[in-house]
Design an enzyme around this catalytic site. Structure first.
Site, PDB file in Angstrom:
ATOM      1  N   ASP A  38       0.816  -1.224   0.000  1.00 36.40           N
ATOM      2  CA  ASP A  38       0.000   0.000   0.000  1.00 36.40           C
ATOM      3  C   ASP A  38       0.845   1.268   0.000  1.00 36.40           C
ATOM      4  O   ASP A  38       0.680   2.151   0.855  1.00 36.40           O
ATOM      5  CB  ASP A  38      -0.944   0.008   1.210  1.00 36.40           C
ATOM      6  CG  ASP A  38      -1.645  -1.319   1.422  1.00 36.40           C
ATOM      7  OD1 ASP A  38      -2.007  -1.953   0.421  1.00 36.40           O
ATOM      8  OD2 ASP A  38      -1.835  -1.723   2.584  1.00 36.40           O
ATOM      9  N   GLU A 220     -11.316  -1.816  -3.743  1.00 37.39           N
ATOM     10  CA  GLU A 220     -10.650  -1.173  -2.612  1.00 37.39           C
ATOM     11  C   GLU A 220      -9.544  -0.252  -3.111  1.00 37.39           C
ATOM     12  O   GLU A 220      -9.326  -0.106  -4.319  1.00 37.39           O
ATOM     13  CB  GLU A 220     -10.096  -2.220  -1.647  1.00 37.39           C
ATOM     14  CG  GLU A 220      -9.021  -3.119  -2.243  1.00 37.39           C
ATOM     15  CD  GLU A 220      -8.544  -4.200  -1.277  1.00 37.39           C
ATOM     16  OE1 GLU A 220      -9.255  -4.492  -0.294  1.00 37.39           O
ATOM     17  OE2 GLU A 220      -7.454  -4.764  -1.522  1.00 37.39           O
TER      18      GLU A 220
END
Length: 350
Positions: A38, A220
């Protein structure tokens, strides 16, 4: 004469060595770090500030060049207190500079994934690796549903928050939601669902189930990319534990009502996906940045180097330059092979 000749040769050797070192400093190879899911980066006042999921703490790297991230200054800015609703599983932190202050948004829980919510820290220092970070609590809409992968952006003077969430209280499908913000700490109004998994490539849940995607549906990691009069919402689709984790994209006019789902058009195919020929699997959860001189656009993402590595620590941050199609949409190309030397972001005006 012989001594002069030797001196000339020695000087030439120094010159060549210096030139080679300069070239080395301006090139890089993926991955940028051995591990780091991420990845997020922001540029301000001549420095890039980078962060990624660290699980039990929040960390910032500070560097003049993302290409030299492995040698960057690194600082843990916050460790959550034990025994709270935000003590564990700190995921997908993002650093933003809003209204003359720094904000670090992240998702966290108490060790039970069902309790993931979004939280934020604030720092008034000019440099986010300095000063004091203050925990400001939870940021959420009135439903208080499961939420991860927060991002914020400004459009036409209005601040918005994006995140991945559940419709109800049980796992089964992750959607992308948007809401207006009153200020960097407060959501103003109801959440609006603007993306839900609809295509087969958004529904891979089991490794190897490519021909018959199971019921696991995931959208997401929403991130906004602005270009001319358009907004591109680039998101991650399918289970991160599969090799088929990929990037999808929604497109909207910057002058449209962003809280109206009809303003967003979903691309029917992923815009960035696995490249087995380059040994890149499950590329996703990206962010964007420009080169220091502002002339180049870059995508920063995590990926695995072997099939079947899933959502663990094997995921590593990588970056590559991208271009624009004639219709104004981004062209990310294919994930590039690890270990290949590439020119770093342009610094010619610095």
């Amino acid at each position: 004469m012989n001594k002069i000749f030797k001196l000339i040769i020695l000087l030439l050797c120094f010159a060549v060595t210096g030139f080679a070192q300069t070239n080395t400093d301006k090139t890089f190879t993926n991955p940028l770090l051995p591990s780091g899911a991420d990845p997020w980066v922001i540029y301000k006042d001549g420095y890039y500030y980078y962060t990624n999921s660290a699980g039990n703490r929040l960390v910032i790297w500070k560097t003049k060049s993302v290409a030299r991230l492995s040698s960057a200054e690194k600082k843990t800015i916050w460790v959550p207190p034990a025994g709270t609703s935000y003590s564990k599983e700190l995921w997908a932190p993002e650093l933003h500079f809003l209204k003359d202050k720094w904000y670090m948004y992240f998702a966290a829980d108490d060790g039970n994934n069902n309790n993931h919510r979004i939280y934020v820290l604030e720092n008034s220092s000019a440099d986010p690796t300095k000063g004091d970070w203050t925990f400001k609590g939870k940021v959420g809409d009135e439903t208080n549903k499961w939420a991860i992968d927060v991002s914020v952006f400004e459009n036409n003077g209005q601040l918005y928050m994006l995140w991945a969430g559940w419709e109800g209280d049980e796992n089964g499908q992750q959607n992308i939601y948007i809401a207006k913000m009153k200020d960097p700490l407060t959501i103003d109004g109801p959440r609006v669902k603007i993306s839900t998994p609809t295509y087969d490539w958004e529904k891979y849940g089991d490794l190897g189930a490519k021909s018959n995607p199971p019921h696991v549906n995931v959208n997401e990691g929403p991130e906004i990319l602005k270009h001319k009069n358009k907004l591109f919402l680039v998101y991650s689709a399918s289970g991160c534990w599969t090799d088929y984790y990929a990037l999808g994209m929604l497109t909207a006019s910057k002058n449209s009502d962003l809280l109206n789902p009809a303003s967003w058009t979903k691309s029917p195919q992923p815009v960035f996906k696995e490249a087995p020929a380059n040994s890149v699997y499950a590329p996703g959860h990206n962010s964007f940045f420009k080169s220091p001189d502002g002339t180049e656009d870059w995508i920063l993402y995590h990926a695995n180097s072997q099939p079947g590595q899933g959502c663990g620590n094997e995921r590593s941050p990588r970056m590559q330059k991208f271009s624009w199609n004639k219709d104004g949409s981004p062209n990310f190309g294919v994930p590039l092979k690890a270990g290949i030397a590439m020119d770093g972001p342009s610094e010619k005006n610095k």
